[in-house]
Scaffold this active site. Structure first.
Site, PDB file in Angstrom:
ATOM      1  N   SER A 176       0.800  -1.225   0.000  1.00 30.00           N
ATOM      2  CA  SER A 176       0.000   0.000   0.000  1.00 30.00           C
ATOM      3  C   SER A 176       0.833   1.275   0.000  1.00 30.00           C
ATOM      4  O   SER A 176       0.314   2.351  -0.302  1.00 30.00           O
ATOM      5  CB  SER A 176      -0.942   0.020   1.216  1.00 30.00           C
ATOM      6  OG  SER A 176      -0.216  -0.073   2.424  1.00 30.00           O
TER       7      SER A 176
ATOM      8  N   ASP B 282      10.507  -8.437   2.203  1.00 29.30           N
ATOM      9  CA  ASP B 282      10.252  -7.528   3.322  1.00 29.30           C
ATOM     10  C   ASP B 282      10.137  -8.259   4.657  1.00 29.30           C
ATOM     11  O   ASP B 282      10.608  -7.757   5.684  1.00 29.30           O
ATOM     12  CB  ASP B 282       9.030  -6.641   3.066  1.00 29.30           C
ATOM     13  CG  ASP B 282       7.792  -7.395   2.612  1.00 29.30           C
ATOM     14  OD1 ASP B 282       7.767  -8.643   2.682  1.00 29.30           O
ATOM     15  OD2 ASP B 282       6.833  -6.721   2.175  1.00 29.30           O
TER      16      ASP B 282
END
Length: 471
Positions: A13, A238
């Site tokens: 996002s 990540d």
């Protein structure tokens, strides 16, 4: 004069560029640039705007120069499994399709013609998820073989962005393992499997590990940003970077990397590719220093983020937490159910799931939020118990890092449901773990143990004691 490293951390996002340095035994970070990210419909598929993401990296790098804080190194991490096909001229082939697209529906049945789910797990240790790279490539093989034939390389998202920075094509280890095409034994591509399925072997570039300096910026990029620096590999997945920043000195650490997804697990020295682990749907993702992140993917804050968006942001996350705390509804749903991956309406899906299971049906946004939060906490508790059973370890504490560590309501519920203390923080764990690998490579920390100790001393770690929560 301070020595700086720059972490580029891009999630589903948003993205951020964070400068880091080590001063007086503390890690100092500064957010330089932040930008939005998201999927968009392009023709038949939901895709990433990969050109936009690279442009935003350049904007952030220029800001470093404008501030007079030139990084010695830059490292990129992003989400996993998605990729860019690149031809011999370096141009993109086809679209950069997002993992939430439904193009892989039914591809597991097609893959069964080449290999069984049992053998695939035994060979790779990666949990079955229909958005894994192996299923995305199989879709292309069966529907757009021309794209695979035209492409010279298959580069995962951070690998492609690194290619744009320094001109080198390669695959970084932690992200490559999520493709379900890497052997945990050889720690390299499983070319026997790749050839069995019929993927072009030349697409798969050499695998390099976190801590590798892969080159300098190209002349073109150096001219654009106004300086040159080394491009260095962190754990480009990540979650791999987030786990690096878990502030624990114990080998028996239970963590949740909490964000859009909740990745819950522990670090193992060896992969566990047993049938028992497969049936429990745990995965063995490659980590820094060849540690294995033995974890389960849980839907995570995506559900509450979707509700907030559906309500046109009339409520903040704090508002939803407050409303959930006032609700008396006790219903829960299986937040692992694929129905919550990309529903047209998350609120309606939660309501329908409660109705189908014969539970009390949510009547308002506060009820829906309560169902989601309670469901997540219950899932965390169940996963913790499963991890103890599978590993033989005992976990008295859950370490929550990432954006979700800043959600006190969920943290308290996690302590209650799991019967364990919760340590929450640091919030920007992914970027911090990215920086830590750069710092270790540059000699600013002697090892991971020293770096993690510094994390605990540099950032606030909030404790949610089970006893205090019950009181």
């Amino acid at each position: 004069m301070s020595k700086y490293s720059l972490a580029v951390d891009i999630g589903a996002s948003s993205g951020r560029l964070i400068l880091g340095t080590v001063e007086n035994g503390k890690i100092i970070t500064e957010e330089i640039h932040r930008f939005k990210n998201g999927i968009e419909k392009q023709g038949e598929h939901f895709c990433w705007d990969i050109a936009h993401l690279f442009d935003e990296i350049i904007v952030g790098m220029k800001k470093c120069g404008d501030a007079g804080k030139i990084p010695d190194t830059i490292g990129i991490d992003t989400w996993a499994v998605d990729f860019v096909l690149v031809d011999q001229n370096g141009d993109v082939v086809g679209q950069t399709v997002a993992y939430r697209d439904d193009r892989t529906k039914g591809m597991d049945e097609h893959l069964a013609n080449y290999i069984s789910e049992e053998e695939l797990y035994a060979r790779t240790g990666i949990q079955k998820q229909l958005f894994n790279t192996i299923y995305q490539l199989l879709y292309l093989k069966e529907n757009h073989p021309d794209q695979l034939n035209e492409a010279e390389s298959m580069l995962l998202i951070p690998d492609y962005l690194n290619f744009r920075l320094c001109g080198e094509k390669f695959a970084e280890y932690t992200n490559a393992t999520t493709t379900q095409l890497v052997s945990p034994v050889t720690r390299n591509w499983d070319f026997d499997l790749i050839n069995r399925i019929g993927f072009p072997e030349h697409l798969f570039k050499d695998i390099r590990v976190p801590g590798t300096v892969i080159g300098q910026l190209t002349e073109e990029i150096a001219e654009k940003v106004g300086y040159n620096c080394s491009v260095l590999l962190p754990a480009t997945h990540d979650t791999g970077s987030a786990v690096v920043a878990v502030p624990s000195d114990s080998n028996d650490t239970l963590y949740i990397s909490s964000g859009t997804w909740s990745l819950m697990g522990t670090e193992n020295e060896a992969s566990d590719c047993t049938e028992q682990s497969r049936l429990a749907n745990f995965t063995n993702e490659g980590g820094y220093l060849y540690r294995y992140r033995f974890l389960k993917n849980i839907m995570g804050l995506w559900m509450i983020q979707s509700v907030k968006k559906e309500l046109h942001d009339r409520f903040s996350f704090d508002d939803l937490c407050e409303a959930a705390a006032k609700s008396t509804i006790a219903s829960t749903v299986d937040c692992q159910d694929g129905r919550f991956l990309k529903p047209d309406s998350m609120m309606k899906e939660v309501v329908e799931a409660c109705r189908e299971s014969g539970q009390e049906v949510p009547q308002n946004p506060g009820d829906v939020a309560a169902v989601i939060y309670n469901s997540l906490a219950r899932c965390y508790a169940e996963t913790a118990a499963l991890l103890e059973e599978l590993t033989g370890k005992k976990f008295s504490t859950i370490n929550i890092v990432g954006g979700g560590s800043g959600d006190p309501y969920l943290n308290k519920l996690t302590a209650i449901y799991s019967g364990r203390d919760v340590l929450a923080g640091p919030k920007e764990a992914t970027a911090l773990g990215n920086l830590i690998v750069q710092f270790i490579t540059l000699g600013q920390f002697k090892d991971l143990f020293e770096a993690r100790k510094c994390v605990a001393e540099s950032f606030e770690i909030k404790k949610y004691s089970l006893k205090e929560t019950n009181d």
